[in-house]
Design a protein around this motif. Structure first.
Motif, short mmCIF file in Angstrom:
data_model
loop_
_atom_site.label_atom_id
_atom_site.label_comp_id
_atom_site.label_asym_id
_atom_site.label_seq_id
_atom_site.Cartn_x
_atom_site.Cartn_y
_atom_site.Cartn_z
N MET A 1 0.85 -1.18 0.00
CA MET A 1 0.00 0.00 0.00
C MET A 1 0.89 1.23 0.00
N HIS A 2 0.54 2.20 -0.80
CA HIS A 2 1.33 3.42 -0.92
C HIS A 2 0.44 4.62 -0.57
N PRO A 3 0.31 4.95 0.72
CA PRO A 3 -0.61 6.01 1.14
C PRO A 3 -0.27 7.39 0.58
N LEU A 4 1.01 7.67 0.42
CA LEU A 4 1.39 8.98 -0.11
C LEU A 4 0.95 9.13 -1.56
N GLY A 5 1.06 8.05 -2.34
CA GLY A 5 0.58 8.08 -3.71
C GLY A 5 -0.92 8.29 -3.78
N ILE A 6 -1.64 7.66 -2.87
CA ILE A 6 -3.09 7.84 -2.83
C ILE A 6 -3.42 9.28 -2.44
N ALA A 7 -2.68 9.83 -1.50
CA ALA A 7 -2.90 11.23 -1.11
C ALA A 7 -2.62 12.18 -2.26
N TYR A 8 -1.52 11.93 -2.99
CA TYR A 8 -1.23 12.74 -4.18
C TYR A 8 -2.36 12.60 -5.21
N GLY A 9 -2.83 11.38 -5.39
CA GLY A 9 -3.92 11.14 -6.34
C GLY A 9 -5.19 11.87 -5.96
N LEU A 10 -5.53 11.86 -4.66
CA LEU A 10 -6.72 12.58 -4.20
C LEU A 10 -6.56 14.08 -4.41
N GLY A 11 -5.38 14.59 -4.11
CA GLY A 11 -5.12 16.01 -4.34
C GLY A 11 -5.26 16.37 -5.80
N ALA A 12 -4.70 15.54 -6.67
CA ALA A 12 -4.79 15.79 -8.11
C ALA A 12 -6.24 15.70 -8.59
N ALA A 13 -6.99 14.73 -8.07
CA ALA A 13 -8.38 14.56 -8.48
C ALA A 13 -9.21 15.79 -8.14
N PHE A 14 -9.09 16.28 -6.92
CA PHE A 14 -9.86 17.46 -6.53
C PHE A 14 -9.35 18.71 -7.25
N LEU A 15 -8.06 18.77 -7.54
CA LEU A 15 -7.52 19.90 -8.29
C LEU A 15 -8.07 19.93 -9.70
N VAL A 16 -8.09 18.79 -10.37
CA VAL A 16 -8.64 18.72 -11.73
C VAL A 16 -10.12 19.07 -11.72
N LEU A 17 -10.85 18.54 -10.75
CA LEU A 17 -12.27 18.87 -10.63
C LEU A 17 -12.46 20.37 -10.46
N GLY A 18 -11.70 20.96 -9.56
CA GLY A 18 -11.83 22.40 -9.30
C GLY A 18 -11.47 23.25 -10.51
N LEU A 19 -10.35 22.92 -11.14
CA LEU A 19 -9.93 23.70 -12.31
C LEU A 19 -10.92 23.57 -13.45
N PHE A 20 -11.37 22.33 -13.70
CA PHE A 20 -12.33 22.13 -14.78
C PHE A 20 -13.66 22.81 -14.45
N ALA A 21 -14.07 22.77 -13.21
CA ALA A 21 -15.33 23.40 -12.82
C ALA A 21 -15.26 24.91 -13.02
N ILE A 22 -14.14 25.53 -12.66
CA ILE A 22 -14.02 26.98 -12.81
C ILE A 22 -13.94 27.38 -14.27
N VAL A 23 -13.03 26.75 -15.01
CA VAL A 23 -12.86 27.10 -16.43
C VAL A 23 -14.11 26.72 -17.22
N GLY A 24 -14.63 25.52 -16.97
CA GLY A 24 -15.84 25.09 -17.68
C GLY A 24 -17.03 25.97 -17.36
N TRP A 25 -17.16 26.34 -16.10
CA TRP A 25 -18.26 27.23 -15.71
C TRP A 25 -18.15 28.56 -16.44
N LEU A 26 -16.95 29.13 -16.50
CA LEU A 26 -16.78 30.40 -17.20
C LEU A 26 -17.14 30.28 -18.68
N LEU A 27 -16.64 29.24 -19.33
CA LEU A 27 -16.93 29.06 -20.76
C LEU A 27 -18.41 28.80 -21.02
N LEU A 28 -19.03 27.99 -20.17
CA LEU A 28 -20.45 27.69 -20.36
C LEU A 28 -21.32 28.90 -20.03
N ALA A 29 -20.93 29.67 -19.02
CA ALA A 29 -21.71 30.85 -18.65
C ALA A 29 -21.65 31.90 -19.77
#
Length: 124
Positions: A1-29
Motif C-alpha cells: 500500500m502506498h498512502p502517499l501516492g493515494i494522497a497525491y492522487g486525491l489532491g490531483a483529483a480534486f484539483l482537476v475537478l476544481g480547475l475544470f469546474a471553474i474554467v468550464g463554468w466560465l466558458l459555459l456561462a
C-alpha cells in the motif's frame, strides 16, 4: 500500500475537478448555458477520478489497485460533501457514483501502468 501516492492522487483529483469546474463554468456561462456550474462539475468529476487514479498509479507498483482505491475515496468524498449539502439523490445513485469512481480511478491507474511498461520496454 502506498498512502502517499493515494494522497497525491486525491489532491490531483480534486484539483482537476476544481480547475475544470471553474474554467468550464466560465466558458459555459459566457455561451449562455443554463446552470453552467452544475454542468461543469458533472463533467469535471469523472475527469478528476481518472486524473487521480493516474497520479496514484504513477507512484505505486500496483497501479490499477491504487488508482481504483483513489477513485473510490474521491467519489466517497464528493458523496459525503453532497450529502452535507442536502442532495436529494438516492442511495442507489450514490452507490453508482462510487462504483464509477472505482472504475474511472482504476482506468487512470491502468493508463499509468501502461505508460510505465512501455517506457521500461523501450529502454531495455
Amino acid at each position: 500500500m502506498h498512502p502517499l501516492g493515494i494522497a497525491y492522487g486525491l489532491g490531483a483529483a480534486f484539483l482537476v475537478l476544481g480547475l475544470f469546474a471553474i474554467v468550464g463554468w466560465l466558458l459555459l456561462a459566457v455561451s449562455g448555458v443554463d446552470d453552467a456550474g452544475t454542468v461543469a462539475v458533472v463533467v469535471g468529476a469523472p475527469l478528476g477520478a481518472v486524473a487521480g487514479g493516474w497520479v496514484a498509479g504513477r507512484t505505486a507498483v500496483r497501479s490499477i489497485f491504487h488508482g481504483g482505491l483513489t477513485g473510490v475515496l474521491y467519489a466517497a468524498g464528493i458523496t459525503f460533501l453532497s450529502i452535507l449539502d442536502g442532495s436529494p439523490a438516492t442511495a442507489l445513485t450514490f452507490g453508482g457514483f462510487i462504483a464509477g469512481g472505482v472504475l474511472l480511478g482504476g482506468f487512470g491507474g491502468w493508463l499509468a501502468e501502461r505508460r510505465r511498461l512501455s517506457r521500461n520496454t523501450a529502454s531495455s
